[in-house]
Design a protein around this motif. Structure first.
Motif, short mmCIF file in Angstrom:
data_model
loop_
_atom_site.label_atom_id
_atom_site.label_comp_id
_atom_site.label_asym_id
_atom_site.label_seq_id
_atom_site.Cartn_x
_atom_site.Cartn_y
_atom_site.Cartn_z
N GLY A 163 -2.56 -1.04 4.48
CA GLY A 163 -1.83 0.11 5.00
C GLY A 163 -2.57 1.38 4.64
O GLY A 163 -3.74 1.57 4.99
N GLY A 164 -1.93 2.23 3.85
CA GLY A 164 -2.57 3.50 3.45
C GLY A 164 -3.50 3.34 2.25
O GLY A 164 -4.10 4.32 1.81
N ASN A 165 -3.60 2.13 1.71
CA ASN A 165 -4.47 1.86 0.55
C ASN A 165 -4.09 2.72 -0.65
O ASN A 165 -4.96 3.19 -1.38
CB ASN A 165 -5.95 2.04 0.94
N THR A 166 -2.80 2.92 -0.85
CA THR A 166 -2.34 3.67 -2.03
C THR A 166 -1.79 2.74 -3.11
O THR A 166 -1.32 3.22 -4.14
CB THR A 166 -1.24 4.70 -1.68
N GLY A 167 -1.81 1.46 -2.87
CA GLY A 167 -1.28 0.49 -3.83
C GLY A 167 -2.01 0.58 -5.16
O GLY A 167 -3.17 0.99 -5.21
N PRO A 189 -4.74 -7.56 4.71
CA PRO A 189 -4.02 -6.51 5.44
C PRO A 189 -4.02 -5.23 4.60
O PRO A 189 -3.90 -5.29 3.38
CB PRO A 189 -2.59 -7.07 5.55
C1 LIG Z 1 0.66 8.94 -6.35
C2 LIG Z 1 1.32 7.61 -6.12
C3 LIG Z 1 2.69 7.49 -6.32
C4 LIG Z 1 3.32 6.27 -6.09
N1 LIG Z 1 4.66 6.18 -6.28
C5 LIG Z 1 5.29 5.04 -6.02
C6 LIG Z 1 6.70 4.93 -6.17
O1 LIG Z 1 7.37 5.87 -6.58
N2 LIG Z 1 7.28 3.76 -5.85
C7 LIG Z 1 6.56 2.68 -5.41
O2 LIG Z 1 7.14 1.63 -5.12
N3 LIG Z 1 5.22 2.74 -5.27
C8 LIG Z 1 4.57 3.88 -5.56
N4 LIG Z 1 3.21 3.96 -5.40
C9 LIG Z 1 2.43 2.78 -4.99
C10 LIG Z 1 2.16 2.73 -3.47
O3 LIG Z 1 2.17 4.00 -2.89
C11 LIG Z 1 3.19 1.89 -2.77
O4 LIG Z 1 3.06 0.57 -3.22
C12 LIG Z 1 3.11 1.90 -1.24
O5 LIG Z 1 4.29 1.27 -0.77
C13 LIG Z 1 1.90 1.18 -0.69
O6 LIG Z 1 1.79 1.48 0.70
P1 LIG Z 1 0.36 1.47 1.44
O7 LIG Z 1 0.59 1.68 2.89
O8 LIG Z 1 -0.56 2.41 0.79
O9 LIG Z 1 -0.07 -0.03 1.20
P2 LIG Z 1 -1.50 -0.58 0.72
O10 LIG Z 1 -1.85 -0.01 -0.61
O11 LIG Z 1 -2.49 -0.43 1.79
O12 LIG Z 1 -1.14 -2.13 0.54
C14 LIG Z 1 -0.27 -2.58 -0.44
C15 LIG Z 1 -0.05 -4.09 -0.26
O13 LIG Z 1 0.63 -4.34 0.96
C16 LIG Z 1 -0.18 -5.13 1.85
N5 LIG Z 1 0.01 -4.56 3.19
C17 LIG Z 1 -0.16 -3.27 3.57
N6 LIG Z 1 0.22 -3.12 4.85
C18 LIG Z 1 0.62 -4.33 5.29
C19 LIG Z 1 1.14 -4.82 6.52
N7 LIG Z 1 1.32 -4.03 7.57
N8 LIG Z 1 1.47 -6.13 6.61
C20 LIG Z 1 1.31 -6.96 5.55
N9 LIG Z 1 0.82 -6.54 4.36
C21 LIG Z 1 0.49 -5.25 4.24
C22 LIG Z 1 -1.58 -5.04 1.32
O14 LIG Z 1 -2.32 -6.20 1.62
C23 LIG Z 1 -1.35 -4.88 -0.17
O15 LIG Z 1 -1.15 -6.13 -0.77
C24 LIG Z 1 2.55 5.15 -5.66
C25 LIG Z 1 1.17 5.28 -5.46
C26 LIG Z 1 0.56 6.50 -5.68
C27 LIG Z 1 -0.92 6.60 -5.43
#
Ligand SMILES: Cc1cc2nc3c(=O)[nH]c(=O)nc-3n(C[C@H](O)[C@H](O)[C@H](O)COP(=O)(O)OP(=O)(O)OC[C@H]3O[C@@H](n4cnc5c(N)ncnc54)[C@H](O)[C@@H]3O)c2cc1C
Length: 483
Positions: free
Chosen positions: A84-88, A82
């Protein structure tokens, strides 16, 4: 029809042309990406910039489509990642190196299903971008307080799957605390509709918490009911200079005694972080005339109109000056000044990323021990890696520090990373000894699995494996991540 087996880099995978056709029939051509160029952005790991391979990226538009895709993959024993925004930041949202897993992106599921101002709830699909969720709440005169630097591209489903923290945890809690209900699709395609908008509900196990923070390994979150809050009517940010991390920690205690729930952020910033931002981010400049060793970016908020936060803060600062706890401060006079202070803080991860080689730790200790951790952690790095330039910053009010470092000068390149694993072990051991967490915000993903085994008890690991097996017996959901 002939059924071709897809060849992954590591050999044959379980993905066949019949499966791809069935998925395409379910989601339509728009929901099915097969060309390497189209898939690249979904296969690139944000932290390492490495590009993985996959037979396809599927982008369902409805919960029913997610359900059917998972049913098909479950039947075919195909791993699904799965996304989301791929920012993990822990290699959790991209496929493993086998090349046989498919990516299921929620990016087409971004509708607001319901906004109920009287119940103070917002029901949105999991692919909604966090900034759009904040905007929807704001347009209704409410606040959705989750806020982090990636909010322009991370999705609410990803935020919940990682139990994201961010800058407002001290006042509103982590993502987990902001959710009332969840809709999730299980590994075999069954849909669990737990979209209840209730403040109280003790009917058996609280299943939504299984999915929150499970990083896509127990189910796919497709929609959520979020809590909204009164919008702050007054807000004030200040950058406060202090002589040491211990003074910052003492100032935190003083702020909490004086301002309580009016503190919406308390961020610690080491001087080196600002220097790095000035070097790497064009247009950034020092808001104070002199150089100080450590800073706190403080934000106060109140939903009661007319609250004189400036008077509160000025009194607080006067007392802190008298106690020789703070050295200087600038209070933002306009929203532009406030944004400029916050931009400095938000540019730190980007400035670090631009340097290329970095060693990072996202750790938490009890709030009362944060200064001890910073002092002891810094001593470890000075001893073990003299050419490292410490870049520690983060959510001091939550006991969470991004304890990062870059090379003193960029010329060190790859050799800078040589002692990385020894340093990581020493820092994690220190955190463990202090009763802390080696991954406060970012999770485990594919990157920190061995640390989970090293620092969590056999009983805890056994419980986690039991849950994983119960919810995903065929191990098709984000295989190889977390456990
Ligand atoms: C510049 C920057 C700053 C950041 N600051 C913070 C911060 O202050 N605090 C913080 O906690 N994190 C931070 N992060 C990390 C990241 O942004 C977070 O973890 C964010 O919550 C991930 O969201 P995403 O939609 O990008 O998920 P993704 O990176 O796409 O996925 C993250 C994980 O969730 C799973 N996933 C995604 N969507 C779903 C879904 N709908 N159902 C089930 N599983 C799913 C994926 O398989 C993966 O394991 C930061 C990252 C960056 C690049």
């Amino acid at each position: 029809m002939t059924n071709t087996t897809f060849k992954s880099p590591s050999g044959a995978s379980n993905v066949t042309s019949v499966l791809i056709d069935a998925i395409r029939k379910t989601v339509g051509n728009k929901g099915c990406l097969l060309e390497p160029d189209d898939m690249a952005v979904y296969l690139t790991d944000r932290r390492s910039a490495l590009v993985r391979s996959a037979p396809l990226v599927v982008r369902p538009a409805t919960t029913q489509e997610v359900s059917e895709v998972l049913r098909l993959c479950h039947e075919a024993n195909v791993g699904v990642v799965p996304q989301g925004g791929n920012t993990g930041l822990v290699e959790g949202s991209v496929p493993d190196i086998s090349g046989g897993q498919i990516v299921l992106s929620l990016s087409r599921m971004r509708s607001v299903r319901e906004l109920d101002v009287s119940n103070a709830t917002l029901t949105v699909e999991a692919g909604a971008v966090l900034a759009d969720v904040q905007r929807a709440a704001d347009d209704a005169g409410m606040l959705f307080p989750l806020s982090l630097a990636a909010e322009g591209s991370c999705q609410i489903g990803g935020n919940l799957s990682t139990n994201a923290g961010g800058t407002a945890v001290i006042r509103y809690g982590n993502a987990r605390d902001l959710v009332l209900g969840i809709e999730a699709v299980l590994s075999d395609g069954r849909i669990w509709n737990g979209l209840r908008a209730l403040r109280k509900d003790n009917t058996g196990y609280d299943l939504k918490h299984l999915f929150i923070g499970s990083e896509g390994t127990l189910g796919v979150i497709t929609a959520v009911v979020l809590k909204l809050f009164p919008k702050p009517q007054e807000q004030l940010s200040a950058l406060v200079a202090v002589a040491s991390a211990r003074d910052a920690s003492n100032f935190l205690s003083r702020c909490q005694r004086a301002c309580g729930e009016n503190i919406s952020s308390f961020e610690y910033i080491h001087r080196n972080c600002l220097e790095l931002v000035f070097e790497k981010i064009p247009g950034s400049r020092d808001p104070l005339d002199e150089v100080y060793g450590h800073y706190v970016l403080l934000e106060l908020g109140s939903s009661t109109p007319g609250t004189d936060l400036r008077a509160v803060l000025e009194t607080l600062l006067e007392e802190a000056f008298a106690a020789e706890e703070v050295e200087n401060a600038t209070i933002a006079a306009t929203i532009e000044q406030s944004n400029a202070l916050w931009k400095l803080r938000e540019d730190i991860p980007e400035a670090t990323r631009i340097t290329g080689t970095r060693i990072g730790h996202d750790v938490a200790v009890p709030v009362a021990l944060i200064a001890d951790f910073l002092e002891r952690g810094s001593a470890i790095v000075e001893r073990m890696h003299p050419s490292a330039r410490l870049i520690p910053f983060g959510h001091m009010g939550d006991g969470n520090i991004h304890f990062n470092m870059v090379a003193v000068d960029d010329a060190h390149g790859a050799s800078f990373l040589e002692p990385e694993s020894e340093i990581r072990r020493a820092i994690y051991d220190l955190v463990h000894e202090m009763g802390g967490s080696f991954s406060a915000e970012h999770g485990i993903g594919g990157l920190k699995k061995s640390d989970l085994v090293a620092y969590r008890s056999p009983v805890e690991l056994d419980l986690m494996r039991t849950l994983k097996h119960a919810l995903d017996p065929k191990n098709i959901l984000n295989p190889g991540k977390v456990l």
